[in-house]
Design a protein around this motif. Structure first.
Motif, short mmCIF file in Angstrom:
data_model
loop_
_atom_site.label_atom_id
_atom_site.label_comp_id
_atom_site.label_asym_id
_atom_site.label_seq_id
_atom_site.Cartn_x
_atom_site.Cartn_y
_atom_site.Cartn_z
N THR A 1 -8.36 -0.55 12.04
CA THR A 1 -9.64 -0.83 11.20
C THR A 1 -10.58 0.39 11.73
O THR A 1 -11.64 0.67 11.11
CB THR A 1 -10.46 -2.10 11.48
N TYR B 1 -2.67 9.94 4.67
CA TYR B 1 -3.92 9.15 3.97
C TYR B 1 -3.48 7.87 3.02
O TYR B 1 -2.32 7.53 2.52
CB TYR B 1 -4.33 10.06 2.42
N GLN C 1 0.92 -1.32 -0.09
CA GLN C 1 0.08 0.01 0.08
C GLN C 1 0.90 1.21 -0.02
O GLN C 1 2.08 1.22 0.51
CB GLN C 1 -1.03 -0.11 1.18
N TYR D 1 -3.51 4.40 0.68
CA TYR D 1 -4.29 3.83 -0.76
C TYR D 1 -3.74 2.54 -0.94
O TYR D 1 -2.69 1.86 -0.25
CB TYR D 1 -3.60 4.68 -1.74
N GLU D 2 -4.21 1.97 -1.76
CA GLU D 2 -4.07 0.63 -2.44
C GLU D 2 -2.93 0.74 -3.46
O GLU D 2 -2.48 1.71 -3.57
CB GLU D 2 -5.28 -0.13 -3.05
N SER E 1 -9.24 9.75 -3.44
CA SER E 1 -9.51 8.49 -3.50
C SER E 1 -8.57 7.65 -2.57
O SER E 1 -8.63 6.50 -2.67
CB SER E 1 -9.12 7.93 -5.01
N HIS E 2 -8.81 8.30 -1.34
CA HIS E 2 -7.95 7.41 -0.06
C HIS E 2 -8.96 6.41 0.27
O HIS E 2 -10.10 6.51 0.23
CB HIS E 2 -7.36 8.27 0.73
N GLN E 3 -8.33 5.42 0.97
CA GLN E 3 -9.15 4.37 1.67
C GLN E 3 -9.32 4.80 3.02
O GLN E 3 -10.40 4.25 3.88
CB GLN E 3 -8.74 3.14 1.42
N LYS E 4 -8.30 5.29 3.73
CA LYS E 4 -8.32 5.64 5.28
C LYS E 4 -7.52 6.87 5.38
O LYS E 4 -6.70 7.13 4.32
CB LYS E 4 -7.56 4.57 6.11
N GLN F 1 1.02 5.61 1.06
CA GLN F 1 0.69 6.45 1.96
C GLN F 1 1.09 7.83 1.89
O GLN F 1 2.23 8.07 1.61
CB GLN F 1 1.09 6.07 3.44
#
Length: 247
Positions: free
Chosen positions: A244, A159, A132, A161-162, A191-194, A134
């Motif tokens: 999580t 942030y 991933q 990202y995959e 488009s970040h995931q976390k 970051q």
């Protein structure tokens, strides 16, 4: 001092005559291998004549395997130094990307990033274990983040990202463009995931402290941001990879 030595979790290759210091993450096997060769400066990189390889390509080969290097060459990919520093050979700073994208990054993103250090310091990394990316940001001017209707001033942001270099580069470029134009950026367009953020710390300064850059409170030291003091690169936040509860 030895040419190749370890300090903490980092391997250093010291070239004092040229005032250059190359480095990568410590790995016992890699450390032994690097110590067995002589490294010389070749342009903006280190190279071993005996190996006939550049340090950054050797590090990538060590972690990803020789076949990955061959495949990258066949596809017209190069090893990109994400922070544009050819002597930073941490595996988190290296990535295979198309040669055209590498050139475009240098002419656009890297140039704008250097121009904007008075506003923020932005970089991104690739985590070898998870694959991933970051983005990390240190804000050198007041920046406000709106979370659940609350307005919070923040010092740093992360942030996650995959594994999509181009997507990460696009978002990083978008952040710089928007801050340069508007003084802020729209996080909802990313488009970040976390993400994680670190709120600013407000401290009332004593008169004797106002001319300094570092103060101490209850055993903790704080950097005072002003026209002369800027935050540097923010390292990876490892918690974001497994947490999580992060948004």
């Amino acid at each position: 001092m030895e040419e190749v030595y370890r300090s903490g979790d980092t391997i250093y290759i010291n070239k004092p005559k040229a005032n250059k210091l190359a480095y990568t993450e410590y790995n016992e096997e890699l450390f032994k291998l690097l110590k067995s060769y002589t490294w010389s400066i070749n342009g903006d990189y280190l190279r071993s004549g005996k190996l006939n390889k550049y340090l950054h390509r050797y590090v990538m080969e060590f972690y990803y395997g020789e076949e990955s290097i061959k495949e990258a060459d066949e596809r017209g990919f190069v090893v990109d130094h994400i922070d544009n520093n050819g002597f930073n050979c941490r595996i988190s700073n290296l990535c295979f990307i198309p040669n055209d994208l590498n050139k475009a990054k240098g002419l656009t993103f890297d140039k704008r990033r250097r121009e904007m250090v008075d506003d923020l310091t932005l970089t991104f990394y690739k985590d070898f274990k998870t694959g991933q990316f970051q983005i990390t940001i240190s804000f050198n001017k007041e920046f406000v983040y709106v979370h659940e209707g609350k307005v919070i001033q923040v010092d740093r942001a992360y942030y996650l990202y995959e594994n999509d270099f181009e997507l990460v580069l696009n978002d990083a470029s978008k952040i710089l463009q928007q801050v340069q134009k508007n003084g802020e950026f729209d996080e909802t367009k990313l488009s970040h995931q976390k993400m994680l953020y670190v709120p600013s710390t407000y401290i009332e300064l004593k008169e004797s402290e106002k001319e300094g850059s570092i103060i101490e409170r209850n055993g903790k030291h704080y950097l005072i941001l002003n026209d002369k003091v800027r935050l540097g690169k923010t390292p990876l936040n490892l918690d974001i990879f497994n947490n999580t509860d992060v948004e």
